[in-house]
Design an enzyme around this catalytic site. Sequence first.
Site, PDB file in Angstrom:
ATOM      1  N   HIS A  18      -3.635   1.457   7.416  1.00 25.08           N
ATOM      2  CA  HIS A  18      -2.602   0.984   8.156  1.00 25.08           C
ATOM      3  C   HIS A  18      -2.523   2.523   7.080  1.00 25.08           C
ATOM      4  O   HIS A  18      -2.362   3.776   7.303  1.00 25.08           O
ATOM      5  CB  HIS A  18      -1.441   0.080   7.405  1.00 25.08           C
ATOM      6  N   GLU A  19      -2.963   2.234   5.599  1.00 23.56           N
ATOM      7  CA  GLU A  19      -2.815   3.669   4.648  1.00 23.56           C
ATOM      8  C   GLU A  19      -3.311   4.992   5.293  1.00 23.56           C
ATOM      9  O   GLU A  19      -3.376   5.562   4.318  1.00 23.56           O
ATOM     10  CB  GLU A  19      -3.529   2.866   3.109  1.00 23.56           C
ATOM     11  N   GLY A  70       0.752  -0.910  -0.157  1.00 24.24           N
ATOM     12  CA  GLY A  70      -0.421  -0.182   0.167  1.00 24.24           C
ATOM     13  C   GLY A  70       0.850   1.057  -0.226  1.00 24.24           C
ATOM     14  O   GLY A  70       2.496   1.142   0.412  1.00 24.24           O
ATOM     15  N   HIS A  91      -2.116   6.805   7.570  1.00 19.62           N
ATOM     16  CA  HIS A  91      -1.067   7.892   6.621  1.00 19.62           C
ATOM     17  C   HIS A  91      -1.704   9.184   6.490  1.00 19.62           C
ATOM     18  O   HIS A  91      -1.140  10.245   6.999  1.00 19.62           O
ATOM     19  CB  HIS A  91      -0.720   7.013   5.815  1.00 19.62           C
ATOM     20  N   CYS A 128       6.098  -0.466   7.173  1.00 24.20           N
ATOM     21  CA  CYS A 128       5.712   1.381   6.180  1.00 24.20           C
ATOM     22  C   CYS A 128       7.533   1.109   5.408  1.00 24.20           C
ATOM     23  O   CYS A 128       7.994   0.897   5.361  1.00 24.20           O
ATOM     24  CB  CYS A 128       6.021   1.567   6.656  1.00 24.20           C
ATOM     25  N   LEU A 129       6.699   1.695   4.120  1.00 25.64           N
ATOM     26  CA  LEU A 129       7.881   2.112   2.850  1.00 25.64           C
ATOM     27  C   LEU A 129       8.475   2.968   4.067  1.00 25.64           C
ATOM     28  O   LEU A 129       9.816   3.755   3.009  1.00 25.64           O
ATOM     29  CB  LEU A 129       7.082   2.675   1.675  1.00 25.64           C
ATOM     30  N   GLN A 140       3.011  10.214   1.698  1.00 26.97           N
ATOM     31  CA  GLN A 140       4.045   9.595   1.777  1.00 26.97           C
ATOM     32  C   GLN A 140       5.299   9.771   0.009  1.00 26.97           C
ATOM     33  O   GLN A 140       5.829   9.461   0.164  1.00 26.97           O
ATOM     34  CB  GLN A 140       4.336   7.603   1.271  1.00 26.97           C
TER      35      GLN A 140
HETATM   36 NI    NI Z   1       2.711   2.787   5.496  1.00 25.39          NI
END
Ligand code: NI
Length: 181
Positions: free
Chosen positions: A130-131, A46, A134, A88-89, A51
Amino acid sequence: MAVKPIRLFGDPVLRTPARPVTTYDKELRRLVQDLTDTMMAAPGAGLAAPQLGIGLRVFVFHVDGETDHLVNPDLDLTEEIQEGSESCLSLPGVVAETPRAYGVVAKGWNMYGDPVTVEGTRLKARAIQHETDHLDGVLFIDRLDTPQRREAIRAIRQAEWFGQDQVEVRASPHPVSDRWR
Ligand code: NI
């Protein structure tokens, strides 16, 4: 194909609540495409607009072969909780067991402005939660208990990507409001 740089922990945009989308135009569709391309290239499950440095309430996900996006999501969570590891990226190399609702019904819009409902359990529900976090400036480390969060923060401080000149590592400035916290 447009793969963009992913903002890393320490970048204030990741702690800034995103604004609702009000215009469903070509720019929005390009954003969804950039998010999708960047997520697939990473690869990741995701990616949310903050981000990529864009403060809009949009995210994409890729779970179990399904790729989709959601604009201005509103989540309804199950009482039942799932455990599972999460990453997480924007925090490369940091992994932790993170409690999440087992299932989710997410209402929102697609990039054309049509109302949509996305439902899922397990990994898909985890990705959607999770997204959506963000979009509120919340990161998964905010969902950890204190010892786990200390461990995650230690990992962040030791990470190659985390600059020495960055501000101190701290928990979310935004309320993390969930029934199990
Ligand atoms: Ni993330």
